[in-house]
Scaffold this motif. Structure first.
Motif, mmCIF file in Angstrom:
data_model
loop_
_atom_site.group_PDB
_atom_site.id
_atom_site.type_symbol
_atom_site.label_atom_id
_atom_site.label_comp_id
_atom_site.label_asym_id
_atom_site.label_seq_id
_atom_site.Cartn_x
_atom_site.Cartn_y
_atom_site.Cartn_z
ATOM 1 N N TRP A 53 0.796 -1.235 0.000
ATOM 2 C CA TRP A 53 0.000 0.000 0.000
ATOM 3 C C TRP A 53 0.826 1.282 0.000
ATOM 4 O O TRP A 53 0.479 2.223 -0.720
ATOM 5 C CB TRP A 53 -0.969 -0.008 1.182
ATOM 6 N N PRO A 54 1.902 1.404 0.783
ATOM 7 C CA PRO A 54 2.646 2.674 0.751
ATOM 8 C C PRO A 54 3.157 3.027 -0.654
ATOM 9 O O PRO A 54 3.002 4.173 -1.104
ATOM 10 C CB PRO A 54 3.794 2.431 1.736
ATOM 11 N N LYS A 55 3.732 2.051 -1.362
ATOM 12 C CA LYS A 55 4.232 2.313 -2.714
ATOM 13 C C LYS A 55 3.085 2.619 -3.679
ATOM 14 O O LYS A 55 3.161 3.540 -4.498
ATOM 15 C CB LYS A 55 5.049 1.107 -3.204
ATOM 16 N N LYS A 56 2.024 1.858 -3.551
ATOM 17 C CA LYS A 56 0.842 2.070 -4.406
ATOM 18 C C LYS A 56 0.289 3.483 -4.202
ATOM 19 O O LYS A 56 -0.005 4.204 -5.156
ATOM 20 C CB LYS A 56 -0.224 1.020 -4.034
ATOM 21 N N GLY A 57 0.177 3.874 -2.944
ATOM 22 C CA GLY A 57 -0.335 5.210 -2.618
ATOM 23 C C GLY A 57 0.610 6.303 -3.083
ATOM 24 O O GLY A 57 0.176 7.355 -3.592
ATOM 25 N N TYR A 58 1.912 6.051 -2.925
ATOM 26 C CA TYR A 58 2.913 7.041 -3.351
ATOM 27 C C TYR A 58 2.819 7.289 -4.860
ATOM 28 O O TYR A 58 2.765 8.440 -5.315
ATOM 29 C CB TYR A 58 4.327 6.552 -2.991
ATOM 30 N N ASN A 96 13.410 5.619 -7.574
ATOM 31 C CA ASN A 96 14.851 5.693 -7.314
ATOM 32 C C ASN A 96 15.140 5.945 -5.835
ATOM 33 O O ASN A 96 16.225 6.392 -5.476
ATOM 34 C CB ASN A 96 15.483 6.813 -8.156
ATOM 35 N N GLY A 97 14.152 5.686 -4.995
ATOM 36 C CA GLY A 97 14.293 5.957 -3.566
ATOM 37 C C GLY A 97 15.057 4.857 -2.834
ATOM 38 O O GLY A 97 15.573 3.927 -3.435
ATOM 39 N N TRP A 98 15.086 5.006 -1.511
ATOM 40 C CA TRP A 98 15.864 4.080 -0.684
ATOM 41 C C TRP A 98 15.385 2.639 -0.826
ATOM 42 O O TRP A 98 16.173 1.726 -0.993
ATOM 43 C CB TRP A 98 15.739 4.473 0.786
ATOM 44 N N ASP A 99 14.081 2.440 -0.716
ATOM 45 C CA ASP A 99 13.561 1.068 -0.650
ATOM 46 C C ASP A 99 12.067 1.081 -0.993
ATOM 47 O O ASP A 99 11.219 0.840 -0.133
ATOM 48 C CB ASP A 99 13.792 0.519 0.772
ATOM 49 N N PRO A 100 11.735 1.355 -2.268
ATOM 50 C CA PRO A 100 10.325 1.582 -2.627
ATOM 51 C C PRO A 100 9.394 0.415 -2.303
ATOM 52 O O PRO A 100 8.216 0.631 -2.022
ATOM 53 C CB PRO A 100 10.370 1.869 -4.134
ATOM 54 N N TYR A 101 9.909 -0.804 -2.340
ATOM 55 C CA TYR A 101 9.032 -1.961 -2.086
ATOM 56 C C TYR A 101 9.214 -2.545 -0.689
ATOM 57 O O TYR A 101 8.765 -3.649 -0.397
ATOM 58 C CB TYR A 101 9.239 -3.016 -3.181
ATOM 59 N N LEU A 102 9.894 -1.779 0.178
ATOM 60 C CA LEU A 102 10.043 -2.140 1.595
ATOM 61 C C LEU A 102 10.614 -3.547 1.770
ATOM 62 O O LEU A 102 10.107 -4.359 2.545
ATOM 63 C CB LEU A 102 8.685 -2.018 2.312
ATOM 64 N N GLU A 103 11.691 -3.812 1.041
ATOM 65 C CA GLU A 103 12.324 -5.138 1.110
ATOM 66 C C GLU A 103 13.322 -5.233 2.266
ATOM 67 O O GLU A 103 13.621 -6.328 2.733
ATOM 68 C CB GLU A 103 13.015 -5.449 -0.232
ATOM 69 N N ASP A 104 13.853 -4.091 2.707
ATOM 70 C CA ASP A 104 14.771 -4.049 3.844
ATOM 71 C C ASP A 104 13.930 -3.872 5.115
ATOM 72 O O ASP A 104 13.126 -2.947 5.200
ATOM 73 C CB ASP A 104 15.729 -2.859 3.672
ATOM 74 N N GLU A 105 14.112 -4.756 6.079
ATOM 75 C CA GLU A 105 13.317 -4.680 7.315
ATOM 76 C C GLU A 105 13.481 -3.339 8.030
ATOM 77 O O GLU A 105 12.579 -2.874 8.731
ATOM 78 C CB GLU A 105 13.712 -5.834 8.255
ATOM 79 N N GLY A 108 -0.498 -7.770 7.968
ATOM 80 C CA GLY A 108 -0.256 -6.402 8.408
ATOM 81 C C GLY A 108 1.198 -6.025 8.164
ATOM 82 O O GLY A 108 2.087 -6.887 8.150
ATOM 83 N N LEU A 109 1.442 -4.738 7.981
ATOM 84 C CA LEU A 109 2.746 -4.242 7.547
ATOM 85 C C LEU A 109 3.898 -4.639 8.472
ATOM 86 O O LEU A 109 5.014 -4.878 8.019
ATOM 87 C CB LEU A 109 2.681 -2.718 7.419
ATOM 88 N N PHE A 110 3.638 -4.736 9.776
ATOM 89 C CA PHE A 110 4.744 -4.898 10.725
ATOM 90 C C PHE A 110 4.831 -6.286 11.367
ATOM 91 O O PHE A 110 5.485 -6.456 12.395
ATOM 92 C CB PHE A 110 4.641 -3.826 11.817
ATOM 93 N N THR A 111 4.197 -7.267 10.735
ATOM 94 C CA THR A 111 4.232 -8.621 11.324
ATOM 95 C C THR A 111 5.645 -9.201 11.369
ATOM 96 O O THR A 111 5.944 -10.047 12.201
ATOM 97 C CB THR A 111 3.312 -9.582 10.550
ATOM 98 N N GLU A 112 6.527 -8.737 10.469
ATOM 99 C CA GLU A 112 7.893 -9.270 10.422
ATOM 100 C C GLU A 112 8.774 -8.788 11.579
ATOM 101 O O GLU A 112 9.855 -9.322 11.802
ATOM 102 C CB GLU A 112 8.583 -8.860 9.109
ATOM 103 N N LEU A 113 8.355 -7.754 12.288
ATOM 104 C CA LEU A 113 9.241 -7.095 13.246
ATOM 105 C C LEU A 113 9.362 -7.820 14.588
ATOM 106 O O LEU A 113 10.230 -7.497 15.391
ATOM 107 C CB LEU A 113 8.783 -5.647 13.492
ATOM 108 N N ASP A 114 8.488 -8.781 14.831
ATOM 109 C CA ASP A 114 8.546 -9.545 16.084
ATOM 110 C C ASP A 114 8.476 -8.620 17.303
ATOM 111 O O ASP A 114 9.204 -8.787 18.273
ATOM 112 C CB ASP A 114 9.831 -10.394 16.117
ATOM 113 N N LEU A 115 7.587 -7.648 17.237
ATOM 114 C CA LEU A 115 7.454 -6.680 18.326
ATOM 115 C C LEU A 115 6.453 -7.135 19.382
ATOM 116 O O LEU A 115 6.578 -6.795 20.546
ATOM 117 C CB LEU A 115 7.012 -5.327 17.769
ATOM 118 N N MET A 116 5.453 -7.895 18.945
ATOM 119 C CA MET A 116 4.386 -8.262 19.881
ATOM 120 C C MET A 116 4.126 -9.758 19.827
ATOM 121 O O MET A 116 4.221 -10.371 18.779
ATOM 122 C CB MET A 116 3.113 -7.484 19.520
#
Length: 297
Positions: free
Chosen positions: A30-35, A90-99, A183-191
């Protein structure tokens, strides 16, 4: 008693909001799509938005909501410098591949405070309760509403918002890693959850989080410190939107990371004089410059 006329500014009481996402958690694309949609000069209010974004009407509103909440879009639907830096082709990480990019968006979501649950849970609730659920969260919000008297939120709205919050950070048993609905942040192991299904409690634990890059932590410290040339380690550990609160970093984890930051960045000094620990900055460096170098490598 001091008032504004004595040169003291009154602390602004925040306006809390617990709706706007139409019960949709933000998804990875969604962030890239919206951008791309906004960059192409298109409007979320247009009848063609559902076609251009390829989602239902409620999801159009949700994409806009999450972009605003993560500081990627202004209230006037203009792209922020963060959005352009991160999500441009040409941005840092348009598809959010880096955690790291997910941690960055998590930080901005909490700090911005437009989606109030994220600010309140990471900065306040989890310091009050190690374990919590939607009922104890709703009770916490009710106490806040009674105290501040500047907002109202129905229990139904709070429960729905909390459900979206849990979807943002938790992967359920029947979801696979490639699931586009995660959800966007499931990979972060925060909760994590504890207890039986249907009666589970949620836990956000402070950990060392060795995998977090020093650049991200330094960016957050610089972003929070304002014009000050130093910041105390206790502030980094305990203050709202700083490392201990927003990244759920343990005291040991913070100490190790600050040590690494001071070794890696010439302009940072990590000092301990007479038991007063602080981080000092020899020169002004823009927070975004730290991330520019990180992503360039």
């Amino acid at each position: 008693m001091h008032n504004a006329s004595n040169g003291f500014k009154r602390k602004k009481i925040p306006r809390f909001s617990f709706s706007g996402h139409d019960t949709f958690a933000c998804r990875q694309f969604w962030p890239k799509k919206g951008y791309d949609f906004v960059k192409a000069g298109k409007s979320f209010n247009s009848e063609d938005a559902v076609i251009d974004l390829g989602v239902g009407k409620n999801m159009v509103a949700a994409i806009r909501y999450w972009m605003r909440a993560m500081d990627l879009l202004t209230v006037d639907d203009e792209l922020t410098p963060l959005a352009t830096k991160l999500l441009d082709d040409n941005g840092w990480d348009p598809y959010l591949e880096d955690e790291t990019s997910l941690w960055l968006l998590h930080y901005h979501l909490v700090k911005k405070g437009a989606a109030s649950s994220y600010y309140l849970i990471f900065n306040e609730l989890r310091k009050e309760k190690i374990e919590f659920n939607k009922e104890s969260y709703a009770g916490f919000i009710k106490r806040k509403a009674d105290l501040l008297k500047n907002f109202q939120a129905s229990e139904k709205t709070i429960f729905e918002d909390f459900s979206v919050f849990s979807k943002m950070y938790l992967r359920t048993d029947n979801q696979v890693k490639e699931d586009i609905f995660l959800g966007l942040f499931t990979e972060l192991d925060l909760m994590r959850t504890t207890g039986k299904k249907g009666d589970e409690q949620f836990v956000i634990e402070n950990k060392e989080r060795e995998e977090l890059p020093e650049a991200l932590l330094l960016y957050i410290i610089l972003n929070n410190k304002g014009v000050s040339r130093s910041v105390s380690v206790s502030a980094i550990e305990q203050e709202a939107n700083n490392l201990g609160s927003v990244l759920a970093l343990s005291r040991t984890g913070i100490a190790n990371k600050l040590d690494n930051i001071a070794k890696k960045y010439d302009f940072v000094v990590y000092s301990d004089h007479a038991g007063i620990k602080e981080v000092q900055f020899k020169e002004e460096v823009l927070p975004l410059d730290i991330l520019n170098k990180y992503y360039a490598n």
